[in-house]
Motif scaffolding. Structure first.
Motif, PDB file in Angstrom:
ATOM      1  N   GLY A 107       0.779  -1.224   0.000  1.00 41.97           N
ATOM      2  CA  GLY A 107       0.000   0.000   0.000  1.00 41.97           C
ATOM      3  C   GLY A 107       0.810   1.274   0.000  1.00 41.97           C
ATOM      4  O   GLY A 107       0.264   2.349  -0.149  1.00 41.97           O
ATOM      5  N   GLY A 108       2.116   1.202   0.190  1.00 40.68           N
ATOM      6  CA  GLY A 108       2.940   2.392   0.053  1.00 40.68           C
ATOM      7  C   GLY A 108       3.052   3.254   1.291  1.00 40.68           C
ATOM      8  O   GLY A 108       2.741   2.827   2.402  1.00 40.68           O
ATOM      9  N   PRO A 109       3.523   4.497   1.092  1.00 38.35           N
ATOM     10  CA  PRO A 109       3.900   5.365   2.204  1.00 38.35           C
ATOM     11  C   PRO A 109       2.891   5.532   3.327  1.00 38.35           C
ATOM     12  O   PRO A 109       3.287   5.409   4.494  1.00 38.35           O
ATOM     13  N   PRO A 110       1.609   5.787   3.081  1.00 45.92           N
ATOM     14  CA  PRO A 110       0.715   5.976   4.238  1.00 45.92           C
ATOM     15  C   PRO A 110       0.644   4.744   5.141  1.00 45.92           C
ATOM     16  O   PRO A 110       0.583   4.864   6.361  1.00 45.92           O
ATOM     17  N   VAL A 111       0.678   3.570   4.550  1.00 43.20           N
ATOM     18  CA  VAL A 111       0.607   2.329   5.319  1.00 43.20           C
ATOM     19  C   VAL A 111       1.958   2.053   5.982  1.00 43.20           C
ATOM     20  O   VAL A 111       2.028   1.687   7.156  1.00 43.20           O
ATOM     21  N   TRP A 112       3.042   2.217   5.241  1.00 42.82           N
ATOM     22  CA  TRP A 112       4.366   1.941   5.804  1.00 42.82           C
ATOM     23  C   TRP A 112       4.724   2.908   6.922  1.00 42.82           C
ATOM     24  O   TRP A 112       5.469   2.549   7.835  1.00 42.82           O
ATOM     25  N   ASP A 113       4.205   4.137   6.872  1.00 40.74           N
ATOM     26  CA  ASP A 113       4.439   5.069   7.980  1.00 40.74           C
ATOM     27  C   ASP A 113       3.927   4.470   9.290  1.00 40.74           C
ATOM     28  O   ASP A 113       4.519   4.671  10.344  1.00 40.74           O
TER      29      ASP A 113
END
Length: 145
Positions: free
Chosen positions: A95-101
């Motif tokens: 899912g990319g940056p928002p999820v990995w944050d």
């Protein structure tokens, strides 16, 4: 209780590019290295759990829906409680940056493919995610770049 093994598998461009207008910047590129990267993603995640936002889960092709567990993440979900549901399993966070944050602190392994893409992007890989794995129970962070 068995530990949940949390991993990320992703591809980045030459300068860390991850996304452009809600898609991979190289989406649809049929050059061999891009096709191989997609095939590798589906091969490695086979038999495991893929946690991601609704857009990413919706993008999983039909052939890949029967040989892995797909789970839609929502912003109101507690990451620790969500991961506990998959104790003893290998979980890939998509899912990319928002999820990995949110989930980077739980990730024990980052599998990163660097593709030859060197064009525009509006989402970038954050190297701080690699060292965020200080959560109790994390097994350290490793990156394959």
């Amino acid at each position: 209780m068995q530990q949940t093994v949390v991993r990320v598998i992703c591809a980045i461009g030459q300068s860390g590019q991850l996304g452009l207008n809600g898609e991979l910047p190289w989406e649809g590129n049929q050059d061999p290295e891009y096709v191989a990267d997609v095939a590798r993603f589906f091969d490695i995640t086979r038999g495991h759990v893929l946690l991601a936002g609704p857009k990413t889960i919706k993008a999983v092709p039909e052939f890949a829906r029967t040989d892995r567990t797909l789970f839609v993440l929502r912003s109101h979900m507690d990451p620790e409680e969500t991961l506990k549901q998959f104790a003893g399993r290998v979980v890939y966070i998509g899912g990319g940056p928002p999820v990995w944050d949110i989930y980077a602190r739980f990730v024990s392994h980052w599998d990163i493919t660097r593709l030859p893409y060197d064009g525009p992007a509006d989402r970038w890989f954050n190297p701080n995610w690699l060292t965020a794995g200080n959560h109790a129970g994390a097994h350290g962070s490793a990156a394959s770049v």
